[in-house]
Scaffold this motif. Structure first.
Motif, PDB file in Angstrom:
ATOM      1  N   VAL A   1       0.825  -1.204   0.000  1.00  0.00           N
ATOM      2  CA  VAL A   1       0.000   0.000   0.000  1.00  0.00           C
ATOM      3  C   VAL A   1       0.861   1.256   0.000  1.00  0.00           C
ATOM      4  N   GLN A   2       1.807   1.314   0.908  1.00  0.00           N
ATOM      5  CA  GLN A   2       2.707   2.467   0.991  1.00  0.00           C
ATOM      6  C   GLN A   2       4.080   1.959   1.406  1.00  0.00           C
ATOM      7  N   GLY A   3       5.019   2.013   0.481  1.00  0.00           N
ATOM      8  CA  GLY A   3       6.323   1.435   0.750  1.00  0.00           C
ATOM      9  C   GLY A   3       6.184  -0.065   0.942  1.00  0.00           C
ATOM     10  N   GLU A   4       6.782  -0.587   2.009  1.00  0.00           N
ATOM     11  CA  GLU A   4       6.711  -2.013   2.292  1.00  0.00           C
ATOM     12  C   GLU A   4       5.508  -2.375   3.162  1.00  0.00           C
ATOM     13  N   SER A   5       4.699  -1.398   3.545  1.00  0.00           N
ATOM     14  CA  SER A   5       3.507  -1.676   4.354  1.00  0.00           C
ATOM     15  C   SER A   5       2.432  -2.301   3.471  1.00  0.00           C
ATOM     16  N   THR A   6       2.015  -3.512   3.815  1.00  0.00           N
ATOM     17  CA  THR A   6       1.069  -4.250   2.987  1.00  0.00           C
ATOM     18  C   THR A   6      -0.360  -4.108   3.499  1.00  0.00           C
ATOM     19  N   ALA A   7      -1.290  -4.538   2.660  1.00  0.00           N
ATOM     20  CA  ALA A   7      -2.699  -4.532   3.058  1.00  0.00           C
ATOM     21  C   ALA A   7      -2.916  -5.474   4.231  1.00  0.00           C
ATOM     22  N   ASP A   8      -2.124  -6.528   4.293  1.00  0.00           N
ATOM     23  CA  ASP A   8      -2.239  -7.452   5.415  1.00  0.00           C
ATOM     24  C   ASP A   8      -1.969  -6.731   6.732  1.00  0.00           C
ATOM     25  N   GLU A   9      -0.993  -5.827   6.735  1.00  0.00           N
ATOM     26  CA  GLU A   9      -0.629  -5.083   7.943  1.00  0.00           C
ATOM     27  C   GLU A   9      -1.607  -3.939   8.227  1.00  0.00           C
TER      28      GLU A   9
ATOM     29  N   VAL B   1       8.111   9.290 -14.673  1.00  0.00           N
ATOM     30  CA  VAL B   1       9.236   9.157 -13.750  1.00  0.00           C
ATOM     31  C   VAL B   1      10.047   7.932 -14.154  1.00  0.00           C
ATOM     32  N   ASP B   2      11.272   8.161 -14.606  1.00  0.00           N
ATOM     33  CA  ASP B   2      12.129   7.073 -15.078  1.00  0.00           C
ATOM     34  C   ASP B   2      12.951   6.533 -13.911  1.00  0.00           C
ATOM     35  N   ALA B   3      12.484   5.401 -13.372  1.00  0.00           N
ATOM     36  CA  ALA B   3      13.163   4.797 -12.212  1.00  0.00           C
ATOM     37  C   ALA B   3      13.887   3.508 -12.596  1.00  0.00           C
ATOM     38  N   ARG B   4      14.173   3.330 -13.853  1.00  0.00           N
ATOM     39  CA  ARG B   4      14.885   2.134 -14.281  1.00  0.00           C
ATOM     40  C   ARG B   4      16.282   2.093 -13.651  1.00  0.00           C
ATOM     41  N   GLY B   5      16.688   0.887 -13.271  1.00  0.00           N
ATOM     42  CA  GLY B   5      17.998   0.723 -12.661  1.00  0.00           C
ATOM     43  C   GLY B   5      18.015   0.919 -11.154  1.00  0.00           C
ATOM     44  N   GLN B   6      16.878   1.300 -10.572  1.00  0.00           N
ATOM     45  CA  GLN B   6      16.815   1.568  -9.130  1.00  0.00           C
ATOM     46  C   GLN B   6      16.217   0.411  -8.331  1.00  0.00           C
ATOM     47  N   LYS B   7      15.751  -0.640  -9.015  1.00  0.00           N
ATOM     48  CA  LYS B   7      15.148  -1.808  -8.359  1.00  0.00           C
ATOM     49  C   LYS B   7      13.983  -1.410  -7.455  1.00  0.00           C
ATOM     50  N   PHE B   8      13.212  -0.448  -7.926  1.00  0.00           N
ATOM     51  CA  PHE B   8      12.068   0.023  -7.147  1.00  0.00           C
ATOM     52  C   PHE B   8      10.903  -0.934  -7.309  1.00  0.00           C
ATOM     53  N   ARG B   9      10.272  -1.291  -6.197  1.00  0.00           N
ATOM     54  CA  ARG B   9       9.118  -2.179  -6.222  1.00  0.00           C
ATOM     55  C   ARG B   9       7.832  -1.353  -6.193  1.00  0.00           C
TER      56      ARG B   9
ATOM     57  N   ALA C   1      17.214   9.553  -9.150  1.00  0.00           N
ATOM     58  CA  ALA C   1      18.593   9.439  -8.677  1.00  0.00           C
ATOM     59  C   ALA C   1      18.755   8.307  -7.672  1.00  0.00           C
ATOM     60  N   SER C   2      17.719   8.051  -6.872  1.00  0.00           N
ATOM     61  CA  SER C   2      17.782   6.975  -5.885  1.00  0.00           C
ATOM     62  C   SER C   2      16.370   6.563  -5.494  1.00  0.00           C
ATOM     63  N   ALA C   3      16.267   5.382  -4.868  1.00  0.00           N
ATOM     64  CA  ALA C   3      14.959   4.856  -4.478  1.00  0.00           C
ATOM     65  C   ALA C   3      15.024   4.256  -3.078  1.00  0.00           C
ATOM     66  N   ASP C   4      13.938   4.393  -2.353  1.00  0.00           N
ATOM     67  CA  ASP C   4      13.810   3.832  -1.011  1.00  0.00           C
ATOM     68  C   ASP C   4      12.554   2.963  -0.997  1.00  0.00           C
ATOM     69  N   ASN C   5      12.728   1.655  -1.145  1.00  0.00           N
ATOM     70  CA  ASN C   5      11.581   0.754  -1.193  1.00  0.00           C
ATOM     71  C   ASN C   5      10.821   0.699   0.116  1.00  0.00           C
TER      72      ASN C   5
ATOM     73  N   ARG D   1      -2.017  11.909 -13.224  1.00  0.00           N
ATOM     74  CA  ARG D   1      -1.568  11.540 -14.566  1.00  0.00           C
ATOM     75  C   ARG D   1      -0.045  11.347 -14.516  1.00  0.00           C
ATOM     76  N   VAL D   2       0.331  10.256 -13.844  1.00  0.00           N
ATOM     77  CA  VAL D   2       1.735   9.963 -13.555  1.00  0.00           C
ATOM     78  C   VAL D   2       2.031   8.492 -13.889  1.00  0.00           C
ATOM     79  N   VAL D   3       3.115   8.257 -14.591  1.00  0.00           N
ATOM     80  CA  VAL D   3       3.550   6.900 -14.910  1.00  0.00           C
ATOM     81  C   VAL D   3       5.003   6.731 -14.460  1.00  0.00           C
ATOM     82  N   VAL D   4       5.259   5.645 -13.738  1.00  0.00           N
ATOM     83  CA  VAL D   4       6.608   5.334 -13.286  1.00  0.00           C
ATOM     84  C   VAL D   4       7.148   4.171 -14.105  1.00  0.00           C
ATOM     85  N   VAL D   5       8.342   4.317 -14.642  1.00  0.00           N
ATOM     86  CA  VAL D   5       8.992   3.272 -15.438  1.00  0.00           C
ATOM     87  C   VAL D   5       9.974   2.540 -14.545  1.00  0.00           C
ATOM     88  N   ILE D   6       9.786   1.234 -14.395  1.00  0.00           N
ATOM     89  CA  ILE D   6      10.681   0.421 -13.570  1.00  0.00           C
ATOM     90  C   ILE D   6      11.146  -0.792 -14.349  1.00  0.00           C
ATOM     91  N   ASP D   7      12.120  -1.490 -13.790  1.00  0.00           N
ATOM     92  CA  ASP D   7      12.673  -2.670 -14.474  1.00  0.00           C
ATOM     93  C   ASP D   7      11.710  -3.859 -14.392  1.00  0.00           C
TER      94      ASP D   7
END
Length: 282
Positions: free
Chosen positions: A101-109, A177-185, A243-247, A276-282
């Motif tokens: 849902v937000q970062g690593e916080s899941t719906a289960d939590e 938002v080009d986040a390729r190479g940052q291993k963003f989930r 430039a950087s990502a915080d999962n 109207r935002v699209v994030v590009v990830i690996d």
């Protein structure tokens, strides 16, 4: 229907070819933007989260009891459909628990540990939509069902409101938002910050009605070209390189001119209010 029965039915239909969904352009999108291809999905159990359409997709499998003498095929299939729907609901619950849902916080939590919130979410996801039904010679059935992510994530967080400049030139049609190479989930509610930690974009920038309808404040794809051509963004999108990502926190950071491009006083950023935002990830 026992779990093993669902597994056996799934094995049987895979042997005949996994059912295909409609063409990308025909699939219903619940995101604020519509991506034609370059989908970003995450497999969980017998389902997946489609982050490019803001939807959960699962399969449900059902078989009727042993066909007794004189049992009409129609009745057998009806019983199989009911079993498939029950299987689909179990699979939805499995996938829902893993939604970030937000970062690593899941719906289960955030939802399933609170009985009141859990009851509301479970009630909403029971309203799933069957998008495909396949019948087999042995009277077994497989259904493909979808649930908008908004049914899960809607109302789980209360974002801090941020003002959006809506005066000035309409220089951009959306944000890529080009986040390729940052291993963003992918996460339902992401944030974009500058190098000093100032918030440039977050769920708090989006109109409440838009956020509740989409269940996410950005769509995710794997291809930059597809992101630029997404409906709702195409035309003259503002493209920023991460430039950087915080999962853990669900935060992407942009620096220098990229950050400055998103806070000009003479530019209208209304597209942020519409997510109207699209994030590009690996």
């Amino acid at each position: 229907m026992r779990r093993t029965l669902g597994a056996m039915a799934l094995f049987a239909v895979v042997g005949a070819g996994t059912p295909a969904l409609a063409a990308d352009s025909d699939q219903e999108s619940h995101c604020a933007v519509k991506v034609k291809s370059g989908m970003k999905t995450e497999q969980i159990g017998n389902g997946k989260i489609d982050y490019s359409r803001c939807v959960i997709v699962v399969y449900g499998n059902g078989a009727p009891p042993a066909l007794g003498p004189g049992m009409p095929t129609g009745r057998a299939r009806l019983m199989a459909e009911r079993a498939a729907k029950m299987d689909a609901l179990r699979n939805i619950l499995e996938v829902v628990r893993g939604v970030r849902v937000q970062g690593e916080s899941t719906a289960d939590e955030l939802a399933f540990q609170n009985p009141t919130v859990r009851s509301k979410v479970q009630g909403r996801i029971r309203q799933f939509k069957t998008v495909e039904t396949k019948y087999f010679d042995d009277a077994s059935v497989q259904i493909t069902v979808e649930v908008p992510l908004s049914k899960v994530t809607g109302g789980l967080v209360e974002p801090k409101k941020h003002a959006v400049n809506t005066k000035g030139r309409k220089a951009y049609t959306g944000l890529v938002v080009d986040a390729r190479g940052q291993k963003f989930r992918p996460t339902a509610y992401m944030s974009l910050k500058d190098a000093k930690g100032s918030v440039l974009y977050s769920p708090g920038h989006v109109d409440e009605a838009v956020l509740l309808a989409a269940g996410m404040n950005a769509a995710y794809v794997r291809d930059l070209k597809e992101a630029k051509s997404a409906e709702g963004v195409a035309g003259a999108p503002l493209v920023l390189k991460v430039a950087s990502a915080d999962n853990k926190a669900g935060v992407l950071t942009v620096a220098g001119q990229d950050a400055d491009n998103l806070r000009q006083n003479d530019i209208d950023y209304s597209f942020l209010k519409q997510a109207r935002v699209v994030v590009v990830i690996d």
